[in-house]
Every structure is written in structure tokens, then in C-alpha cells.
Design a protein around this motif. Sequence first.
Motif, short mmCIF file in Angstrom:
data_model
loop_
_atom_site.label_atom_id
_atom_site.label_comp_id
_atom_site.label_asym_id
_atom_site.label_seq_id
_atom_site.Cartn_x
_atom_site.Cartn_y
_atom_site.Cartn_z
N UNK A 147 -8.16 -0.23 -1.92
CA UNK A 147 -7.17 -0.26 -0.84
C UNK A 147 -5.87 0.42 -1.22
N UNK A 148 -5.86 1.21 -2.29
CA UNK A 148 -4.60 1.74 -2.79
C UNK A 148 -3.87 2.60 -1.77
N UNK A 149 -4.60 3.43 -1.04
CA UNK A 149 -3.96 4.33 -0.08
C UNK A 149 -3.58 3.63 1.22
N UNK A 150 -4.10 2.44 1.43
CA UNK A 150 -3.84 1.74 2.69
C UNK A 150 -2.38 1.37 2.86
N UNK A 151 -1.63 1.27 1.76
CA UNK A 151 -0.23 0.84 1.85
C UNK A 151 0.75 2.01 1.85
N UNK A 152 0.26 3.25 1.77
CA UNK A 152 1.15 4.41 1.73
C UNK A 152 1.61 4.73 3.15
N UNK A 153 2.90 4.60 3.38
CA UNK A 153 3.46 4.87 4.71
C UNK A 153 3.58 6.37 4.94
N UNK A 154 3.08 6.82 6.08
CA UNK A 154 3.19 8.24 6.39
C UNK A 154 4.62 8.67 6.64
N UNK A 155 5.48 7.76 7.06
CA UNK A 155 6.87 8.10 7.35
C UNK A 155 7.75 8.02 6.11
N UNK A 156 7.64 6.92 5.37
CA UNK A 156 8.52 6.70 4.23
C UNK A 156 7.98 7.26 2.92
N UNK A 157 6.69 7.62 2.90
CA UNK A 157 6.07 8.15 1.68
C UNK A 157 6.18 7.16 0.53
N UNK A 158 6.09 5.88 0.85
CA UNK A 158 6.15 4.81 -0.14
C UNK A 158 5.06 3.79 0.19
N UNK A 159 4.81 2.89 -0.74
CA UNK A 159 3.91 1.78 -0.47
C UNK A 159 4.69 0.70 0.28
N UNK A 160 4.26 0.41 1.49
CA UNK A 160 5.01 -0.52 2.33
C UNK A 160 4.07 -1.50 3.04
#
Length: 318
Positions: A147-160
Motif C-alpha cells: 500500500x506504499x503508493x496509496x498514501x502519495x497525494x497527487x497534489x502535495x506530492x507527499x504521503x498524506x
Amino acid sequence: MSHRAFGGISARHLGKLVAELATRWSARCEATRHERRHGARRRKAGAGPKYELVFPDRVLVTLVHLRTGLTHEALGVIYEVGSSTIGRAISEIRPLLAARGFAVPDRPGLRLRTLEDVFAYAAAENVTLRIDGTETQVRRPQAHRPERRAFVSGKRKQNTIKTTTISDHQGRTLWSGATRPGRMHDQTAVRTEGIAEQSRQYPAVKAEVDEGYRGLANEFPGQVSAPPRKPKGIGNPPLTERYGWREMRRRQSSRRICVEHANAEHRQWRPLQRYTGRREEYAEPHRTIASLVSDQAAQRASRHKPTADLVLVCTTPC
């Protein structure tokens, strides 16, 4: 430590919390002891070792931890107890705070706990909801996790982690929750959280949303208002059409900006600026903080009658 700068709430508010939660805390502790004993009490009440932290201090420690992000070790030094005692106190008090629900302006004693409560209240009070979202940065999952990529925000480019909040026309929080990974789009969240279903069940309830909820506005054109679409060929249309579009966007934005103010109040608490705990446990502190913020916001005087419009907020930056 009872100063508002540490706990985030006034001394009066703290006193009300202690009085409200004391009975629930005692009942939960007694139930735990009963389960551990596998039967009734064998000694008189009050026998055995005493708590190192009395109940008011347990509530205060939890509030200070939520407001400032002070570690258990630091709080243990201040109260001259072990860090495990602080951790145990927080784990006991935080669920009680999270389960309280959200205060309603001009309706003391009434608390909203679910989306259905909010929509039912809005329908009864002829309220207009406004929807928005926000994100909180969280720790990056370990490498090779599915699930590592599931938390990457497309807007903030951070794990959110994204969340959804509901507030009224003055930015007073009515509900907040429904956490989800940062990669999930707001429109997908509308389906999974049940906002669309509640809109279907309460056709009289209206809402103001931003661009992230365009699909919701398309599905419920008479209920949900989103910013107007940009006219095609914006560089060529006459000035009247161009300025008309901008003015419509400005007015729609001014009607829902209070949602941003509600989210800003939540972010004054340290864990919602950057959450350093386990991602699986984020929902509880978020709901706790939003509940405390709603208590304070509900005390603000209404600019209009109690039946004025309410606001729906979604804690995912759009």
C-alpha cells in the motif's frame, strides 16, 4: 499546564469536560477490573494502589499532548511520573473524547456523530451544506509495502491522509472524519463515505462544494453547487462573458470559504499539522481534535438566526 496555550481550551471548557467524562471513565475502569477479576469486587471500593494521576490531570495530559505534541517522556518529567503512566492515561481519555460527537451552534446538549445526523439536522433546520477537504502529512510506509503508493497525494506530492469535515456558514465544525489514503480522489471519497447517498435521502439539503466534487454537483444539480465551468475558448469570448464567469466563481468561493476556516482551526493542533504516529491510529486523534474545536466554535455568536445555513467540510485538500 491548564493554560489555554498548552491545552488548547479554556479553563471553563476543561472543567466541563472533566465533569462530563468522569462518570464514563469510572464506568470503563470498573468494567475493565470486572473482566480482569472474572467476577464481582472482592474488596471495598477504594482499596488497592491509587492512581498516580488523578482524573483531571489525565484529561489535561491528553489535551496537552494533542495540542502541542509533547512526548510522553516530557509530560512524565513535568508530572513526575513514568512515560508509561502518561501513555496509559492518554489511551484511556482519548477514546472518550473522540466518542463525544460534535457540538451544534445554538443547540446546547445536541451532538452530531454521523453523516446521517448532520444531513437530518440540516434538513430540519433548512441548512445549506458546504463541502471541502484537507490532508495531513503522515509517515512514509516502508519500502516494498503493497500500500506504499496509496498514501502519495497527487497534489502535495507527499504521503498524506485525507479526511472529511462538516461546518456551518460561520466555519463552525459540525462533523469531521472518514479518513482515507491521500491518493484517493475527493469524488471517490464521496461515494465511499456515503455523502452521495445522504444527498439522495435528503433531497431538500443543499451544499456548496469546490472543483474536487464536480461529479457530485453533476449528479445533484439542484442540490449541490460547484464553481462554474470555464467557458470554452476563454481567450476569445467577449469581456462580459469572461468577467461574468470570474464573478460567479468569486461569489461561489465566498460562500464556501468558511469551510477553509474550519480546517484552519483544526490545523492549529500539532498532530494535524504533521502526524508522526501510526497511520492506522490517525482517525481517533483527528476526531478528538475536531470534537474539541466544535465545542469552542459552537460558542461563537451566530450572525443570523439559528436556522441559518450550515456548511459541509471535507478534510482533503482539493
